[in-house]
Design a protein around this motif. Structure first.
Motif, PDB file in Angstrom:
ATOM      1  N   THR A  53       0.829  -1.214   0.000  1.00 35.28           N
ATOM      2  CA  THR A  53       0.000   0.000   0.000  1.00 35.28           C
ATOM      3  C   THR A  53       0.860   1.260   0.000  1.00 35.28           C
ATOM      4  O   THR A  53       0.516   2.248  -0.663  1.00 35.28           O
ATOM      5  CB  THR A  53      -0.941   0.013   1.221  1.00 35.28           C
ATOM      6  OG1 THR A  53      -1.745  -1.167   1.199  1.00 35.28           O
ATOM      7  CG2 THR A  53      -1.851   1.229   1.190  1.00 35.28           C
ATOM      8  N   LYS A  54       1.977   1.237   0.714  1.00 30.53           N
ATOM      9  CA  LYS A  54       2.872   2.397   0.717  1.00 30.53           C
ATOM     10  C   LYS A  54       3.433   2.652  -0.672  1.00 30.53           C
ATOM     11  O   LYS A  54       3.576   3.809  -1.103  1.00 30.53           O
ATOM     12  CB  LYS A  54       4.016   2.176   1.708  1.00 30.53           C
ATOM     13  CG  LYS A  54       3.587   2.193   3.168  1.00 30.53           C
ATOM     14  CD  LYS A  54       4.778   2.031   4.095  1.00 30.53           C
ATOM     15  CE  LYS A  54       4.343   2.060   5.553  1.00 30.53           C
ATOM     16  NZ  LYS A  54       5.498   1.888   6.476  1.00 30.53           N
ATOM     17  N   GLU A  55       3.737   1.582  -1.395  1.00 32.02           N
ATOM     18  CA  GLU A  55       4.276   1.726  -2.743  1.00 32.02           C
ATOM     19  C   GLU A  55       3.227   2.274  -3.703  1.00 32.02           C
ATOM     20  O   GLU A  55       3.534   3.102  -4.563  1.00 32.02           O
ATOM     21  CB  GLU A  55       4.816   0.382  -3.229  1.00 32.02           C
ATOM     22  CG  GLU A  55       6.006  -0.108  -2.426  1.00 32.02           C
ATOM     23  CD  GLU A  55       6.565  -1.421  -2.946  1.00 32.02           C
ATOM     24  OE1 GLU A  55       6.602  -1.616  -4.164  1.00 32.02           O
ATOM     25  OE2 GLU A  55       6.965  -2.256  -2.108  1.00 32.02           O
ATOM     26  N   THR A  56       1.991   1.806  -3.564  1.00 30.88           N
ATOM     27  CA  THR A  56       0.941   2.316  -4.453  1.00 30.88           C
ATOM     28  C   THR A  56       0.613   3.779  -4.130  1.00 30.88           C
ATOM     29  O   THR A  56       0.294   4.556  -5.040  1.00 30.88           O
ATOM     30  CB  THR A  56      -0.343   1.462  -4.359  1.00 30.88           C
ATOM     31  OG1 THR A  56      -0.813   1.421  -3.014  1.00 30.88           O
ATOM     32  CG2 THR A  56      -0.067   0.041  -4.849  1.00 30.88           C
ATOM     33  N   GLU A  57       0.720   4.149  -2.858  1.00 34.26           N
ATOM     34  CA  GLU A  57       0.511   5.549  -2.486  1.00 34.26           C
ATOM     35  C   GLU A  57       1.576   6.436  -3.114  1.00 34.26           C
ATOM     36  O   GLU A  57       1.288   7.552  -3.568  1.00 34.26           O
ATOM     37  CB  GLU A  57       0.525   5.707  -0.967  1.00 34.26           C
ATOM     38  CG  GLU A  57      -0.729   5.180  -0.284  1.00 34.26           C
ATOM     39  CD  GLU A  57      -0.656   5.251   1.224  1.00 34.26           C
ATOM     40  OE1 GLU A  57       0.430   5.632   1.743  1.00 34.26           O
ATOM     41  OE2 GLU A  57      -1.659   4.950   1.887  1.00 34.26           O
ATOM     42  N   LYS A  58       2.814   5.939  -3.164  1.00 34.55           N
ATOM     43  CA  LYS A  58       3.897   6.700  -3.793  1.00 34.55           C
ATOM     44  C   LYS A  58       3.623   6.892  -5.288  1.00 34.55           C
ATOM     45  O   LYS A  58       3.840   7.976  -5.841  1.00 34.55           O
ATOM     46  CB  LYS A  58       5.234   5.993  -3.603  1.00 34.55           C
ATOM     47  CG  LYS A  58       6.404   6.748  -4.210  1.00 34.55           C
ATOM     48  CD  LYS A  58       7.713   6.018  -4.040  1.00 34.55           C
ATOM     49  CE  LYS A  58       8.881   6.821  -4.590  1.00 34.55           C
ATOM     50  NZ  LYS A  58       8.719   7.182  -6.026  1.00 34.55           N
ATOM     51  N   ILE A  59       3.155   5.826  -5.935  1.00 33.75           N
ATOM     52  CA  ILE A  59       2.825   5.932  -7.357  1.00 33.75           C
ATOM     53  C   ILE A  59       1.754   7.002  -7.565  1.00 33.75           C
ATOM     54  O   ILE A  59       1.882   7.873  -8.439  1.00 33.75           O
ATOM     55  CB  ILE A  59       2.340   4.583  -7.915  1.00 33.75           C
ATOM     56  CG1 ILE A  59       3.478   3.562  -7.919  1.00 33.75           C
ATOM     57  CG2 ILE A  59       1.788   4.749  -9.336  1.00 33.75           C
ATOM     58  CD1 ILE A  59       3.027   2.143  -8.225  1.00 33.75           C
ATOM     59  N   ASP A  60       0.705   6.947  -6.750  1.00 35.39           N
ATOM     60  CA  ASP A  60      -0.377   7.925  -6.883  1.00 35.39           C
ATOM     61  C   ASP A  60       0.139   9.342  -6.669  1.00 35.39           C
ATOM     62  O   ASP A  60      -0.223  10.272  -7.406  1.00 35.39           O
ATOM     63  CB  ASP A  60      -1.489   7.623  -5.868  1.00 35.39           C
ATOM     64  CG  ASP A  60      -2.259   6.355  -6.195  1.00 35.39           C
ATOM     65  OD1 ASP A  60      -2.103   5.837  -7.326  1.00 35.39           O
ATOM     66  OD2 ASP A  60      -3.012   5.879  -5.329  1.00 35.39           O
ATOM     67  N   ASN A  61       0.996   9.531  -5.657  1.00 35.97           N
ATOM     68  CA  ASN A  61       1.540  10.862  -5.369  1.00 35.97           C
ATOM     69  C   ASN A  61       2.430  11.347  -6.506  1.00 35.97           C
ATOM     70  O   ASN A  61       2.393  12.540  -6.871  1.00 35.97           O
ATOM     71  CB  ASN A  61       2.333  10.842  -4.063  1.00 35.97           C
ATOM     72  CG  ASN A  61       1.443  10.690  -2.842  1.00 35.97           C
ATOM     73  OD1 ASN A  61       0.270  11.024  -2.873  1.00 35.97           O
ATOM     74  ND2 ASN A  61       2.004  10.173  -1.758  1.00 35.97           N
TER      75      ASN A  61
END
Length: 221
Positions: A53-61
């Motif tokens: 989830t942290k990695e997908t949040e980074k992608i979104d950001n």
């Protein structure tokens, strides 16, 4: 030389590919653990996807920053929007894998030979899912080849269709055993429920394939 904008786009795509590979590896390791009825290894696999989830949040950001700093062309904008949808699918896949493995741990702890046999038979679904992961990875690696990604999407859909047939046969056997199980019928019912959750993983991959085609070619999202 790539511009900062192009570098940012390529970095997003590379990160998306890295997340797919992590999820695919977890699925492969889970299959090995289930083949060996190894509850402890299933727990280790669950740990490997804890921070997805942290990695997908980074992608979104990173995508939001691209929108803020640059003015993406229409095709690039389409790709970035598609990735925002795809990261949501990644989070669901992580949750599906985690819940499935947790439930399989509880099933294996029952040490019921019939349940363990049904789990082994159900692993054909996992193998189809692994094939679909491999094709999903290839879609991102050959992103610029329109014909290739369309063909890979068809192949993912074929793997998905196979899982429906596998589940139908498995369900027939489990339901028959439920009729003979008496007080253990609930355990067999739960097993079918957990296997249906496993089917959701390849369902998500099929959705990602369609979103990847939209990112590259267009159409409906």
């Amino acid at each position: 030389m790539l511009t900062k904008y192009q570098e940012a786009r390529h970095e997003v795509r590379s990160t998306v590919l890295a997340v797919v590979k992590r999820l695919a590896k977890a699925n492969e390791e889970a299959l090995k653990a289930l083949e060996g009825s190894d509850e402890n290894q299933l727990e280790e696999v669950r740990k490997t996807i804890k921070n997805i989830t942290k990695e997908t949040e980074k992608i979104d950001n990173d995508i939001v920053l691209i929108f803020a700093r640059y003015t993406p062309e229409a095709k690039d904008l389409r790709e970035m929007v598609s990735y925002l949808k795809i990261t949501s699918e990644f989070n669901r896949i992580r949750s599906n894998i985690n819940n499935y493995l947790k439930n399989m741990q509880s099933m294996l702890s029952e040490e019921d030979v019939n349940i363990i046999q049904f789990i082994k038979e159900s692993l054909s679904i996992n193998r189809c899912t692994i094939n679909a992961f491999d094709k999903t990875i290839e879609m991102f690696e050959t992103f610029d080849d329109n014909d290739k990604i369309k063909q890979l999407a068809i192949e993912i859909d074929v793997e998905y269709a196979k899982t429906d047939d596998i589940y139908a046969l498995l369900e027939k056997g489990v339901v028959q055993k439920m009729g003979e199980a008496g007080g253990q019928a609930e355990e067999y019912f739960n097993l079918l429920k957990y296997i249906r959750k496993n089917l959701k993983i390849i369902d998500r991959l099929d959705s990602i394939a369609q979103r990847t085609i939209f990112a590259r070619i267009g159409g409906k999202l």
